[in-house]
Each structure stands twice: as C-alpha cells, then as structure tokens.
Design an enzyme around this catalytic site. Structure first.
Site, mmCIF file in Angstrom:
data_model
loop_
_atom_site.group_PDB
_atom_site.id
_atom_site.type_symbol
_atom_site.label_atom_id
_atom_site.label_comp_id
_atom_site.label_asym_id
_atom_site.label_seq_id
_atom_site.Cartn_x
_atom_site.Cartn_y
_atom_site.Cartn_z
ATOM 1 N N GLY A 70 -12.849 43.746 -7.941
ATOM 2 C CA GLY A 70 -12.829 44.247 -6.574
ATOM 3 C C GLY A 70 -11.681 43.634 -5.776
ATOM 4 C CG ASN A 151 -19.466 39.687 1.396
ATOM 5 O OD1 ASN A 151 -18.874 40.232 2.318
ATOM 6 N ND2 ASN A 151 -19.153 38.481 0.971
ATOM 7 C CD GLN A 179 -22.107 42.766 -1.689
ATOM 8 O OE1 GLN A 179 -23.253 43.128 -1.939
ATOM 9 N NE2 GLN A 179 -21.558 41.726 -2.281
ATOM 10 C CB SER A 199 -16.355 44.769 -7.875
ATOM 11 O OG SER A 199 -16.499 43.790 -8.879
ATOM 12 N N GLY A 200 -17.574 46.289 -10.663
ATOM 13 C CA GLY A 200 -18.720 46.520 -11.537
ATOM 14 C C GLY A 200 -19.845 45.502 -11.423
ATOM 15 C CG HIS A 201 -19.261 41.120 -10.589
ATOM 16 N ND1 HIS A 201 -19.877 40.123 -9.888
ATOM 17 C CD2 HIS A 201 -18.036 41.251 -10.045
ATOM 18 C CE1 HIS A 201 -19.042 39.657 -8.962
ATOM 19 N NE2 HIS A 201 -17.917 40.339 -9.039
ATOM 20 C CB THR A 237 -4.438 46.951 -23.084
ATOM 21 O OG1 THR A 237 -3.083 46.885 -23.544
ATOM 22 C CG2 THR A 237 -5.272 47.764 -24.058
ATOM 23 C CB CYS A 324 -15.795 33.402 -1.942
ATOM 24 S SG CYS A 324 -16.286 34.942 -2.677
HETATM 25 C C1 LIG Z 1 -17.716 40.465 -4.462
HETATM 26 C C2 LIG Z 1 -16.918 41.121 -3.419
HETATM 27 C C3 LIG Z 1 -15.533 41.312 -3.568
HETATM 28 C C4 LIG Z 1 -14.772 40.781 -4.751
HETATM 29 O O1 LIG Z 1 -15.081 41.443 -5.940
HETATM 30 P P1 LIG Z 1 -14.694 40.741 -7.335
HETATM 31 O O2 LIG Z 1 -14.919 41.797 -8.354
HETATM 32 O O3 LIG Z 1 -15.601 39.575 -7.487
HETATM 33 O O4 LIG Z 1 -13.269 40.370 -7.227
HETATM 34 C C5 LIG Z 1 -14.860 41.959 -2.572
HETATM 35 N N1 LIG Z 1 -15.483 42.422 -1.478
HETATM 36 C C6 LIG Z 1 -16.814 42.273 -1.303
HETATM 37 C C7 LIG Z 1 -17.456 42.820 -0.087
HETATM 38 C C8 LIG Z 1 -17.564 41.610 -2.260
HETATM 39 O O5 LIG Z 1 -18.874 41.443 -2.074
#
Ligand SMILES: *Cc1c(COP(=O)(O)O)cnc(C)c1O
Length: 395
Positions: A70, A151, A179, A199-201, A237, A324
């Site tokens: 992300g 977040n 989020q 972002s996937g996670h 890649t 963070c």
């Molecule tokens: C977690 C998060 C990100 C960063 O995503 P990553 O994949 O961990 O780099 C950016 N913006 C928000 C609002 C997030 O919660």
C-alpha cells in the site's frame, strides 16, 4: 483466551488466499514475461487476478497495477499526481492531517520540492467537510488526496462527494483505500475516484502485495525504473503467488461484504457500548461515519503502552494507534489532529476487529479492559492528581 483485535495493523490470511497461493507456489513458478509454456501459464493466472481485482472495484483490468504494498501505491499515485500537475504549472495539493504516513511523508517530500500542501481540518469527529474542500481548491490545485477510511479511528470520509467535487473542478483525486478495500463497498466509477491505493494484508491476503487503480485517462508514468512489467509502468517480476492470493481474498471479501459488515459492526457497537461505561473514557472518531471493525478509545489518567502490555498478558492483541507509530513515545498525530490534548491522547486504545472475531471474544475484552484500566489508574500519579479536583468515579 486469545483474542486478535489488531486487524488494522494486519490480518490473518484467509483460507481462500492460502488455497490460491499454495498451488501457485508449487506450480506457477514461470516468469509471466517468458514466452514458453511456464511463462504463459503464469501470465494467464496474472490476467485472471487482474480481472478479479478490477471487477471488485468496478474498474477495467488495464487500470489495475500490482505493486509491492500500500505504501508504494500511495507514493506512486501522489508523486505522479504532483508531476502531472507541475507539467501544467500547478503545484498545489490538498490533503488532511490524519492520513497514513505513506501519504504524509510523501507530501512532506513534495513540499521540500516546492509544492504547497493545504491540510483540511478534520474537526473533532475526524471527518473532512465538503465546504472546506470547495473553499481550498484553487486554479493551481493539481491533486486532492484523502483517505477512504482512517486506520486509527475508523472514520469514513464522504468519498463519493469529494470525488464529484474534484471532478467538477477538474482536479485529480486519489484515495488511500487500504483500510476500506474488502471491508466497505467501493465502486471507483460511481465514487468518482481517479486513483486508489490498496494493500492485500489488510483484507486477509499475504503481506508484501498491493495495487494501484489508475483511471485509464490519467497518464501516469512509472515510479521505479525497471522492466516492461505492468504495461511498462511498474518494473519488477510480478509476485504471482501473492497476487493470486490477493485476488482470491478480495473476491472472497467482496462476495461476503454485506454479511461481514453486519457481523463485524454488531461486535464493534457492543465494544463501544461496553467501553463507554468506563469512567472518564471517550470514543474517538465519528459515531456515524465509521468503518465496521474499528474501535478507538481514550482513557484519562493512564498510558496506552502499559494498557497494551497488560492486555497482552491477558491474551488480547490490541494497539494504541497505528502500528507504525507504536514504539515511539509521541502521541498519535491522528488524535492530536482531532484537537485532543497530549496527556489524553497518550491513553489511547485501538481495537480492530475482522469477521474472524466472535461475540465471546468481545465479551472477554469487555471483561478485561475495564479491570486493567482501573488497576492502572490505582497506580497512576496522573490519576491521583486528577482525584484532587474530581470525585472518585470508582467510589
Ligand atoms: C497499512 C496502511 C498503509 C500501508 O500499507 P502497507 O501495505 O503496509 O505498505 C497505508 N495506508 C493505510 C491507511 C494503512 O492502513
């Protein structure tokens, strides 16, 4: 009991994601750019994944670029939005102070390069006002970047209206939807979004994979130098297993969106109700515009860090703000932007739920947190100083 209530930091992988990733790790090891059958096989899978991600957002497959996270998507979108503006002599950007650091630090870098950034106030409820945005847009404004949902406090911004206003005034609109994707319905066309980071996670896919949606009429260039992958715009890649897992997790989340939102927000509301009964506590963020799983509280007279340590001992994984900034002793920039005094912002707790949590876990949290807060207050010099000027709420 063990409770994972830190889903805004990251999520556990879903069965759908693991089931998509495992065979890909075994078999789809070809480089999608290779011309032989192993390459083709990987390339077809990549095309499928792109189509799935596009469909979940109501975008076109060629508007989806896979990235490493992300943070990369945010950096890329904002940097390119600024560059496109500068080409037309426009060097003014609009954002807000409760963005993720991936956005705020990119903006700070652009400010050093001569761009001017207006940070809209978010008021006590954490919500951007349309009239403030309308008043801030100038002839030299090139980009508006406002997050979909926050977040730390979970406020959801009026994205569709912000997008409509930007479109009307001819300004590019980017949203950090990290989020929101997988948790809230998103339609980039109806929501008037030009660029969107995900972002996937954060929705049960693995870490280390993300995407940027960029409307096809926006001529962004590559952010990092490299090969011809992602139509020449993102070298490197492609991480096939992770990308396939992300597409599967996204499809799974989008297909179960309604029921997940109902289940998760019921748990959230119960948590908010229960925690509100703790004396001298306050729920942060807007009560009405709130992401399904996010609960943020401040408890006067205690330190967020000690609260977290005690909850951890009780088996509860929570956070004081964003993952963070934890580890630094500064209070959260988000809580400070709401106008909260330093000493109160220090006693913050964020509980973020997903559809994997249960009501039994919520009950357990509601049994533990009030006890821990009370114990910490008994040991807190700040609390005893407060007792000199107020009646003891525990008497
Ligand atoms: C977690 C998060 C990100 C960063 O995503 P990553 O994949 O961990 O780099 C950016 N913006 C928000 C609002 C997030 O919660």
């Amino acid at each position: 009991m063990f409770v994972y209530a830190d889903n805004a930091a990251t999520t556990a992988m879903s069965k759908a994601a693991i089931d998509a990733m495992t065979p890909a790790m075994h078999q789809l090891y070809g480089n999608p750019s290779s011309l032989h059958q192993k390459g083709r096989e990987a390339n077809y899978a990549l095309m499928d994944a792109r189509e799935t991600v596009a469909r979940c957002l109501n975008a076109q497959p060629r508007e989806i670029y896979f990235t490493g996270c992300g943070t990369e998507s945010d950096n890329w979108a904002i940097t390119e939005g600024a560059r496109l503006g500068a080409e037309q002599g426009k060097r003014h950007i609009i954002s807000d102070p409760i963005e993720h650091h991936a956005v705020l630090h990119t903006l700070a870098k652009l400010e050093k390069q001569g761009f001017e950034v207006t940070y809209l106030p978010v008021h006590e409820d954490g919500v951007v006002r349309l009239e403030d945005l309308a008043a801030a847009i100038r002839p030299d404004t090139c980009l508006v970047t406002i997050m979909f949902s926050n977040n730390e406090i979970g406020t959801v911004q009026p994205i569709r209206e912000i997008g409509a206003l930007c479109r009307e005034r001819g300004v590019l609109f980017h949203t950090d939807a990290v989020q929101a994707v997988g948790h809230l319905p998103i339609d980039v066309a109806a929501d008037n979004i030009d660029m969107l980071s995900l972002s996937g996670h954060k929705f049960h896919a693995p870490k280390g994979v993300g995407a940027l949606y960029c409307k096809k009429s926006v001529p962004i260039r590559n952010f990092i130098e490299g090969g011809a992958q992602e139509r020449g715009r993102r070298g490197g890649t492609e991480a096939i297993p992770a990308i396939l897992a992300m597409a599967a997790a996204m499809k799974d989340s989008c297909e179960h969106m309604e029921e997940n939102m109902a289940r998760v927000s019921a748990m959230r509301d119960k948590l908010i109700d229960g925690l509100s009964k703790i004396p001298r506590s306050r729920c942060n963020g807007s009560p009405d515009h709130r992401a399904p799983g996010l609960v943020s509280f401040c408890f006067e007279g205690i330190e967020g860090e000690s609260l977290l340590l005690r909850l951890d001992l009780a088996g509860i994984c929570a956070s004081s703000g964003s993952a963070c900034t934890s580890g630094s002793l500064d209070p959260s920039h988000v809580l400070l932007a709401l106008g909260m005094p330093h000493e109160i912002a220090h006693g913050s707790l964020r509980l973020s739920l997903s559809e994997y949590n249960t009501m039994e876990e919520v009950d357990y949290i509601l049994q533990q947190v009030p006890e821990v807060v009370r114990t910490l207050r008994q040991m807190s010099p700040v609390w005893s100083r407060m007792l000199e000027t107020m009646e003891d709420p525990y008497q």
